[in-house]
Design a protein around this motif. Structure first.
Motif, PDB file in Angstrom:
ATOM      1  N   ASP A 292       0.803  -1.216   0.000  1.00 36.70           N
ATOM      2  CA  ASP A 292       0.000   0.000   0.000  1.00 36.70           C
ATOM      3  C   ASP A 292       0.839   1.271   0.000  1.00 36.70           C
ATOM      4  O   ASP A 292       0.316   2.357  -0.187  1.00 36.70           O
ATOM      5  N   ALA A 293       2.152   1.128   0.154  1.00 36.24           N
ATOM      6  CA  ALA A 293       3.017   2.295   0.068  1.00 36.24           C
ATOM      7  C   ALA A 293       3.251   2.707  -1.388  1.00 36.24           C
ATOM      8  O   ALA A 293       3.652   3.833  -1.659  1.00 36.24           O
TER       9      ALA A 293
ATOM     10  N   GLU B 160       1.636  -1.140  -7.911  1.00 34.44           N
ATOM     11  CA  GLU B 160       0.769  -2.314  -7.797  1.00 34.44           C
ATOM     12  C   GLU B 160      -0.272  -2.324  -8.916  1.00 34.44           C
ATOM     13  O   GLU B 160      -0.557  -3.369  -9.490  1.00 34.44           O
ATOM     14  N   LEU B 161      -0.845  -1.166  -9.218  1.00 36.17           N
ATOM     15  CA  LEU B 161      -1.829  -1.074 -10.307  1.00 36.17           C
ATOM     16  C   LEU B 161      -1.192  -1.436 -11.644  1.00 36.17           C
ATOM     17  O   LEU B 161      -1.789  -2.140 -12.458  1.00 36.17           O
TER      18      LEU B 161
ATOM     19  N   LEU C  78      -8.377   1.145  -3.119  1.00 37.10           N
ATOM     20  CA  LEU C  78      -7.265   1.764  -2.391  1.00 37.10           C
ATOM     21  C   LEU C  78      -6.749   2.992  -3.121  1.00 37.10           C
ATOM     22  O   LEU C  78      -6.432   4.005  -2.497  1.00 37.10           O
ATOM     23  N   SER C  79      -6.692   2.904  -4.428  1.00 39.92           N
ATOM     24  CA  SER C  79      -6.247   4.039  -5.233  1.00 39.92           C
ATOM     25  C   SER C  79      -7.217   5.202  -5.085  1.00 39.92           C
ATOM     26  O   SER C  79      -6.805   6.357  -4.920  1.00 39.92           O
TER      27      SER C  79
END
Length: 173
Positions: free
Chosen positions: A16-17, A22-23, A124-125
């Motif tokens: 999550d940092a 990640e996307l 999350l984004s």
């Protein structure tokens, strides 16, 4: 299976940092697991066809054997089914089909997990973007408050200076 479980757990973790990274990486991971699922489905279907072909072959084999050993015996579906299901090659092929079905199901779970992961990443984004928006808004509000407090303090200071000047004629500006 244990290696697959470990690999899945590792690839499902979201850093999550770095949501942006990640996307970007997610599509590649989802494609990999989706293609593994498709490959497993193909193998399962191929084996199912092999089992059906084997059933037909064993049925013909049984009919020929019975015609040679017991001519005139009426062949029933039950006799054919018993012969086929008891044949070692059918048992082996059926077990392989079951195993391939299990693997296909497992990769289907992997594929679904990555679909869920993709939805989580988007959420999350979105939250991260909203958080930055609200952080900026809060920062702007805080700056505005501090600016107004500074102006108020300056006005008080000027007012105090004016009053001191009025009360003390010896003080010159």
């Amino acid at each position: 299976k244990a290696r697959l479980d470990e690999e899945m757990k590792e690839q499902l973790v979201i850093n999550d940092a770095d949501i942006t990274r990640e996307l970007v990486d997610h599509a590649t991971k989802q494609f990999y697991w989706g293609s593994m699922w498709a490959r497993a489905i193909k193998q399962e279907r191929t084996q199912k066809l092999n089992v059906e072909t084997l059933e037909a072959s064993l049925s013909n084999e049984f009919r020929k054997q019975l015609a040679e050993t017991e001519p005139g015996t009426r062949v029933t579906e039950k006799m054919i089914k018993e012969y086929i299901t008891g044949h070692p090659s059918y048992i082996e092929a059926s077990n392989k089909l079951i195993q391939l079905g299990y693997i296909a199901d497992l990769f289907g779970v992997c594929k679904n997990a990555f679909e869920s992961r993709g939805r989580m990443l988007l959420e999350l984004s979105r939250q991260s973007s909203e958080g930055r928006f609200y952080e900026n808004e809060f920062f702007n509000m805080k700056n505005e408050f501090e600016r107004r407090e500074e102006e108020k303090a300056q006005r008080k200071s000027r007012k105090r200076n004016v009053e001191e000047t009025k009360n003390n004629p010896d003080v010159t500006n």
